[in-house]
Design a protein around this motif. Sequence first.
Motif: not given
Length: 474
Positions: A92-117
């Motif tokens: 995987t070459k690209c992942l989307k990560i996000s974190q809200s101001q109140r949430d201490h945990k970083i969330t990762t999601k697949l980016a557009q057209s990314e693949k996982l096996t």
Amino acid sequence: MNLNRLPSQATVYATYASVSSTVMLLRATFHQIVPRQVQHYIISVISRCFQRPIVVKNSQFTLLVEKSDGISQNHLFDIFETYMSTKPNPATKCLKISQSQRDHKITTKLAQSEKLTDFYQGIEITWEFICPESEDTSGKNNSKGSSDAMKHSKHWFELRFENVHKEMIMESYIPFVLKEVKAMKNAKRVVKLHTLSDGFGGPGCWESITLEHSSTFQTLAMEPTEKKALMDDLDLFVKRRDFFKKVGRAWKRGYLLYGPPGTGKSSLVAAIANYLKFDIYDLQLMNVTSDGWLRRLLLGTANQSILVCEDIDCSVDLPARKARAKNAKQPDHGPKFTLSGLLNCIDGIWSSCGDERIIIFTTNHKDKLDDALLRPGRMDMHIHMSYLGMNGFKTLASTYLDIKHQHWRFREIEELLGTVQVTPAEVAEELMKSSDADVCLGGLVDLLNGKKRKKASVADGENTTHGVELPPTS
């Protein structure tokens, strides 16, 4: 040829027995020591190395999992998205990560057209996230609301695997993913607060944030008997899935919270959500323009959730059905949001579109509500959130001032609470003014004495007015 050098039959049998015993020993050791998932991976690698690949035209099979089915949110999409966020892959070459101001945990999601096996029992499964947000399939509708809805719905996963494994994937792998995600959510259950997004008017119009309200039944300033009765009712509700199915009723429960402002109705909603680990859907009825939109909103809610309509008596004008019948001759210009539509959604055939749901209405004036809203089956339990009593005050004193024992001010406060009406919100505000318990309780006594004097002056004024002798008329 020297026949004396050939091994005897007994030697061959002995060698075969020795090799067989060694292989069986190694196989047993392999199955006992190596984890099952690692076993499947090693076997699949060895199989690919020693077996000649067979190329079959169109041997790949693809499953599409869309984010929306056009009417409501696809729950399977959310499950797959959660599952893939736990599957790091070196390719995987690209992942989307996000974190809200109140949430201490970083969330990762697949980016557009990314693949996982992913590998399951030796089967290789390729996941790809498709998100063509820049495209517009209609090419005609350029309105902002329609565009937002289209972008929101045009997300999907593609699962690719060998066609021969289709039965295994459908009957074993997908249930495995569902079970894994359910276990993860139960272990790290975070209560979400859902509200209507600005892009109202399309599928998937709920937006969510983490519920940070820390209210619990331990911190609620309620009478212990009322608190226990509610908790027992909630515990019974979540255990009766089979019972509701047997009697042919939708698995839901309705609660009406009524009482003066500041008595803790919103805090009780948060306490119920934290107790059951149910998400809250804040339904603001003034944003609902028609019965059809209300049905779409309810279809977009998940199981194990709480639908909240706060201040229902003043949030929207819901004329009684009799009043609407009298005005039936008036022309109806376009779709309307009606009381009948609301009743059908919470207790009609549409209420069966979901399991383990709680509906909560709050109001300051119970007498203003239509009787049709209050009957059992819609609002099954009516909870009066009254003014503060001594038991509720002790809970607040323990929570805010950490007073676990009897304080010398308690007797005076108990006498005053028996003569005046004060809300938990007013008392909580006094208990927050200082970290010194004596200072806070002294301020509370002053507040209660002030209410007592005001009550006495009002009573004296009424008595004086009623006692005035009017001059005779000429």
